[in-house]
Scaffold this active site. Sequence first.
Site, mmCIF file in Angstrom:
data_model
loop_
_atom_site.group_PDB
_atom_site.id
_atom_site.type_symbol
_atom_site.label_atom_id
_atom_site.label_comp_id
_atom_site.label_asym_id
_atom_site.label_seq_id
_atom_site.Cartn_x
_atom_site.Cartn_y
_atom_site.Cartn_z
ATOM 1 N N TYR A 104 0.849 -1.186 0.000
ATOM 2 C CA TYR A 104 0.000 0.000 0.000
ATOM 3 C C TYR A 104 0.896 1.252 0.000
ATOM 4 O O TYR A 104 1.924 1.282 0.682
ATOM 5 C CB TYR A 104 -0.882 -0.034 1.252
ATOM 6 C CG TYR A 104 -1.768 1.156 1.370
ATOM 7 C CD1 TYR A 104 -2.861 1.320 0.534
ATOM 8 C CD2 TYR A 104 -1.499 2.154 2.299
ATOM 9 C CE1 TYR A 104 -3.668 2.434 0.628
ATOM 10 C CE2 TYR A 104 -2.310 3.268 2.403
ATOM 11 C CZ TYR A 104 -3.382 3.413 1.562
ATOM 12 O OH TYR A 104 -4.168 4.517 1.651
ATOM 13 N N ASP A 174 -0.271 -7.486 6.621
ATOM 14 C CA ASP A 174 -1.383 -6.562 6.378
ATOM 15 C C ASP A 174 -2.420 -7.345 5.579
ATOM 16 O O ASP A 174 -2.202 -7.671 4.413
ATOM 17 C CB ASP A 174 -0.884 -5.335 5.599
ATOM 18 C CG ASP A 174 -2.012 -4.343 5.276
ATOM 19 O OD1 ASP A 174 -3.191 -4.745 5.244
ATOM 20 O OD2 ASP A 174 -1.693 -3.160 5.033
ATOM 21 N N LYS A 199 -11.726 -0.081 5.293
ATOM 22 C CA LYS A 199 -12.154 -0.827 4.114
ATOM 23 C C LYS A 199 -13.293 -1.783 4.484
ATOM 24 O O LYS A 199 -14.346 -1.332 4.872
ATOM 25 C CB LYS A 199 -10.927 -1.535 3.520
ATOM 26 C CG LYS A 199 -9.671 -0.640 3.453
ATOM 27 C CD LYS A 199 -9.794 0.510 2.482
ATOM 28 C CE LYS A 199 -8.676 1.548 2.591
ATOM 29 N NZ LYS A 199 -7.316 1.054 2.472
HETATM 30 C C1 LIG Z 1 -6.083 1.592 2.872
HETATM 31 C C2 LIG Z 1 -4.978 0.680 3.248
HETATM 32 C C3 LIG Z 1 -4.097 0.997 4.282
HETATM 33 C C4 LIG Z 1 -4.150 2.320 5.013
HETATM 34 O O1 LIG Z 1 -5.350 2.463 5.681
HETATM 35 P P1 LIG Z 1 -6.031 3.891 6.083
HETATM 36 O O2 LIG Z 1 -7.192 3.480 6.886
HETATM 37 O O3 LIG Z 1 -6.350 4.597 4.812
HETATM 38 O O4 LIG Z 1 -4.982 4.624 6.865
HETATM 39 C C5 LIG Z 1 -3.116 0.079 4.618
HETATM 40 N N1 LIG Z 1 -3.000 -1.092 3.959
HETATM 41 C C6 LIG Z 1 -3.826 -1.428 2.953
HETATM 42 C C7 LIG Z 1 -3.641 -2.740 2.261
HETATM 43 C C8 LIG Z 1 -4.838 -0.563 2.559
HETATM 44 O O5 LIG Z 1 -5.659 -0.905 1.550
#
Ligand SMILES: *Cc1c(COP(=O)(O)O)cnc(C)c1O
Length: 384
Positions: A104, A174, A199
């Site tokens: 990301y 992640d 998300k």
């Molecule tokens: C969106 C995202 C992040 C960061 O998240 P935020 O809530 O925007 O700070 C980190 N890792 C992945 C895979 C993401 O899609």
Amino acid sequence: MSDARGGESTRAVHAGGPAATPGNAVVNPIVQSATFHSDLSPDGEVRYTRYGNNPTHERLAERLRALEETEAALAVASGNGAMTIALLSCVQAGDHIVAGEALYGGTLRLLTRELPRLGIETTFVPYGGDWAGAMRPETRVVLVEIPVNPTLRIQDPRPLAALARERGARFIVDATFATPLRFRPAVWGADLIVHSATKYMGGHSDVTAGVVAGRAELVAEAREKLISFGPVLDPHAAWLLERGLKTLAVRLERQDRNAHEVATWLERHAAVARVHYPGLPSHPDHALARELFRSGGGMVSVVVRGGDDAAVRVMSRLRLISAAPSLGGVETLVSMPAMTSHASLSAERRVELGIDAGFLRFSIGIEDAADLIGDLEQALAEGP
Ligand SMILES: *Cc1c(COP(=O)(O)O)cnc(C)c1O
């Protein structure tokens, strides 16, 4: 608090919920308070919202822990905040990180712009590259995103977990694109799991939040960093996330079914050169997805024939599906990595990462699949 046992849909609704005593609220209230009356006993805990121990945080953490099936979990202000405190709880000046190169953008930024200023270096490993060869004696973290954005490649966590363990490093995953209901990294050896709850977990594109989960002592270390750096989740946002989690299982069921249907339809379309969807046999990691994942997921990437111009044209013709960054909400969104997450890279570098010209990424929502397909059909049709 209510019982955290049962299947995952049950836990999503009930874990950390209020006790079913007469007169008690059925829904946890938001404790919109920055501070709390002191417990003056010698071992009394200091309760303060920035410490992440507001009761709204604690109930949410219990629900997250029950879903992730880890000893502990912590909700913070954003996914990037979660990644920051997870990493800083594992490394200090002079330490080294080994990370998958497809990450990301916010994580990449942290690793390439911020951590080097603190004396922490990262070596990036390409998909299928030599992870062991990238390890140094001072490597403290092995970091990977599963699945990888936007090609939805799935890195097998097992050899990485074994490598990290053997070299005394922590393995951080992640799993934002998966959520604990599709894939549970702790089962495959992850020490810490990070999510952007902005998300799928929140699921309505209306709350920004992040999660760190894992063994109790590691989450406690991350919480120390939360206290120091301060990315606390506002109680109202924590409550919204708790509400979102209640429908996670049913949302994912619909999203994944829709995604499978849309991907299958797109793969047969003459204007589409390639579909990336782990639930289809054409995906290079289909077998691994079947082994490690509950489903093919809710993300579908496609390569439109005619390159980036054709992809922009398709995006601009979509009526129901709208162009926006982010993912995991109830509404279907499309984004073009060449214009958003991977805009800073050259076209050649994007192709190396599997992002061919004409690449579009869809986050499939819970609408009727027929309507999504209808919208795609008119957008992909030839003509002005
Ligand atoms: C969106 C995202 C992040 C960061 O998240 P935020 O809530 O925007 O700070 C980190 N890792 C992945 C895979 C993401 O899609």
